[in-house]
Scaffold this active site. Sequence first.
Site, PDB file in Angstrom:
ATOM      1  CD  GLN A 139      -1.764  -2.316   1.486  1.00  0.00           C
ATOM      2  OE1 GLN A 139      -0.662  -2.585   1.925  1.00  0.00           O
ATOM      3  NE2 GLN A 139      -2.702  -3.207   1.330  1.00  0.00           N
ATOM      4  CG  ASN A 142      -4.024   4.330   6.903  1.00  0.00           C
ATOM      5  OD1 ASN A 142      -3.904   4.866   5.818  1.00  0.00           O
ATOM      6  ND2 ASN A 142      -4.627   4.922   7.920  1.00  0.00           N
ATOM      7  CB  CYS A 143      -0.054   3.057   2.957  1.00  0.00           C
ATOM      8  SG  CYS A 143       1.070   4.425   2.976  1.00  0.00           S
ATOM      9  CB  VAL A 144      -6.174   2.820   2.978  1.00  0.00           C
ATOM     10  CG1 VAL A 144      -6.297   4.265   2.607  1.00  0.00           C
ATOM     11  CG2 VAL A 144      -7.307   2.022   2.412  1.00  0.00           C
TER      12      VAL A 144
END
Lengths: 348, 428, 65
Positions: free
Chosen positions: B112, B241-243
């Site tokens: 991601q 996160n790094c969706v």
Amino acid sequence: MTIRIVHFINQFFAGIGGEEKADHRPEVREGAVGPGIAFKEAFGEEAEIVATVVCGDSYFNENMAAAVDEVISMMENYRPDLVICGPAFNAGRYGIACGAVAETVVNRLGIPVVAGMYPENPGVDMYKKSAYIIETSKTAAGMRKAVTPMARLALKLARGEELGSPEEEGYIPRGIRKNQFAAERGSKRAVEMLLKKLEGEEYTTEYPMPVFDRVAPAAAIKDIKKAKIALVSSGGPVPKGNPDRIESSSATKFGKYSLQWLDDLNPGNSETAHGGYDPVYANEDLDRVLPVDVLREMEKAGEIGSLHEYWYATVGNGTSVANARRFATEIAKELNVAGVDAVILTST
Amino acid sequence: MRLEVGNILIKDIQFGERTEVKKGVLFINKDELAQVTGADDLIASVEVYLAKPGEEIRIIPVKDVIEPRIKVSGKGGVFPGLISKVDTVGEGRTHVLKGAAVVTTGKIVGFQEGLIDMTGPGAEYTPFSKTMNVVLKVDPVEGLHQHEHERVVRLAGLRAAEYLGRAGQSVEPDHIEVYETKPLPEQVKEYPDLPKVVYVYMLITQGLLHDSFFYGVDAKQIVPTFIYPTEVMDGAVVSGNCVSACDKNLTYIHQNNPVIQDLYERHGKDLNFIGCVITNENVTLADKERSSNMTAKLVEFLGADGVIITEEGFGNPDTDMVMLCYKIEEKGIKTVLITNEYAGRDGASQSLADSTEKGDAVVSTGNSNEIIKLPPMKTVIGYPEVADIIAGGSDGSLAEDGSITAEIQVIIGATNEMGYGLLTAKAR
Amino acid sequence: MVHVCTIVPISLTVGANRIVPAVAIPHPLGNPSLGRDDEKKLRRKLIEKALNALQTEVSGQTVFE
């Protein structure tokens, strides 16, 4: 160089006749005919209507596939740079003919098309994604008003110029989403929109909520103990190493993998290619996404007829509906040929 | 709660003898920064680079971007519950090194992470081509579990941002912004004639590289709760996160939440900004139902007339957003949604996975599937080969000459769903 | 076809006709917090539900809870 244009019209606008002549078969005439004269004036020196293809409304709609082929091959002979269809105003069959010709020209000849229709013409909903359809009035009384924006858009498209918004150009939005930089950032636009909504003032949503198709349910399986069942998944279950390199997001392909010799999925033989969820659990035991272990046991115990020897997988992460529809069509075709009775589709 | 945010404008960054701000220049003691960043047994190496606007630099894979800030007065420290004690923050005074940013990179954790180009066409899509970036390439020890790897790098970035922020502690800010939201009864009374607005602040919470943290707690474990808008300015919410890179709410953007800023801009003039409700986006249907029910109830309980809802991510989170919209509108409260789109590379597909007819006011932050070609850069910080596997890239995205052809999904912050950028999509 | 998925609302929106609710997005047919045997039992139950859905006539969208 003068832009070469072929014009498509029906029997009525070609002056052949009304409903009694609607079975008129496709014919081609050199130069501009009927409404083509008005286009000719609008184009001046820049473009020339090199030919006009005429087809009767009934003939076209009753023999759609053949009629399209005939019309397109007539057009091809004139090596057009662009095709104009109509305008069809609110004439339904004429609109559908214009749309079908437009769609095929775009797909087969790879050149732009400009059509003209009243927004409620059934041809609009059917074909607006394929062609630029200029919004016209209901009847031919609006011919003049239709020709000006149609001719202007045609010239722009033929020259490969950048188009303005649908409102600026006068065409019916095709529903194609295109990025652009706005004057204000999104958060500020949201605050403005909320204030308007709270005040009961008019505002325009930047994205109308989507609508999806419906299909009729399939009949129930009569005897599951004889049924051949296939596994399909959008959760990205693939053999170890992702041999087809299915993308972690926005998949452009699906994979077909053999289940022969496989009774259980484990970290040694399989993994997930999906980039939209925490993959740790799927990678530990892919049966959590693609339940091969249990279905094998059921197959051996005779609880189901058989498990189809291939599974199909793609990644449903950011994947467009258009791609998903294409995968589904291809997969369904293969499953049909293989005599599969039912599908268990798993999604993450 | 009242917070003064003192902005110290940073015009340049340079390595120097000691870490300090002098006449708008941030000097950085490279070794000391590397030491603070790497103060974790699980970190094997830290390298420090500088990347400035206009330079031919690509950073890939980027994990997070953080703004250097420091508490000057008021309770607690930045990023409470993670690198400071869990005091309630958002009061007093905070100093910001405005224009500087910490960017973390290093070996890829998952699919991601994304990229930042400091110049060229890609630079137009990311807000972080316009900041003076202190880039930290942090690599962990061998054999670390993915979840641990993510955590270790996340905390390293926060430590670095706090360390740099400290250089601004006793510097006189160039300008000071004051933000204030009072306890509910007083706030309602202050502007009795203005519509009361609540911001519904969605956080993605779905596991590896899909998590967010609120005062250090993994936000998948919270039930929706009310917060003062100023709390996030001190780092109460941190991104884990790094969706996908394009729609990750970076820690920097939480600190500078544009919805909060723009609501404050109209606060007392056109609306009464009474606060925020944070909610999560979990992986089970029961959680989604519970969180949207509770958010709708809280918004009603607070007496809101209108709300802005911002999504994080796409796909199943579209359902969280749709549920929130539907349930809040059902209570007669007006909603505006901010989301990005996944309309396919040609823009012809439906943009969201879920739908409600109540969602009649949507701000679009652009189609993440649109393709972009990014020319090669002189310098690449990180690991360029991951361009083929990150979300939005595909096999062959990275060409031999170093150019990358991929969806704008790979660009950090390109379609940020808090509306941080100018991008939108229109029907053509 | 039967759609086994966690986020039933999406399945309803996009138009599946036979829907069986699953466990969670990252593990629709499993639950890592259970022991191996219990987890497999859970999976079997979901499959049985899916097979039952396939054998049931439906006139429109139906969720098999």
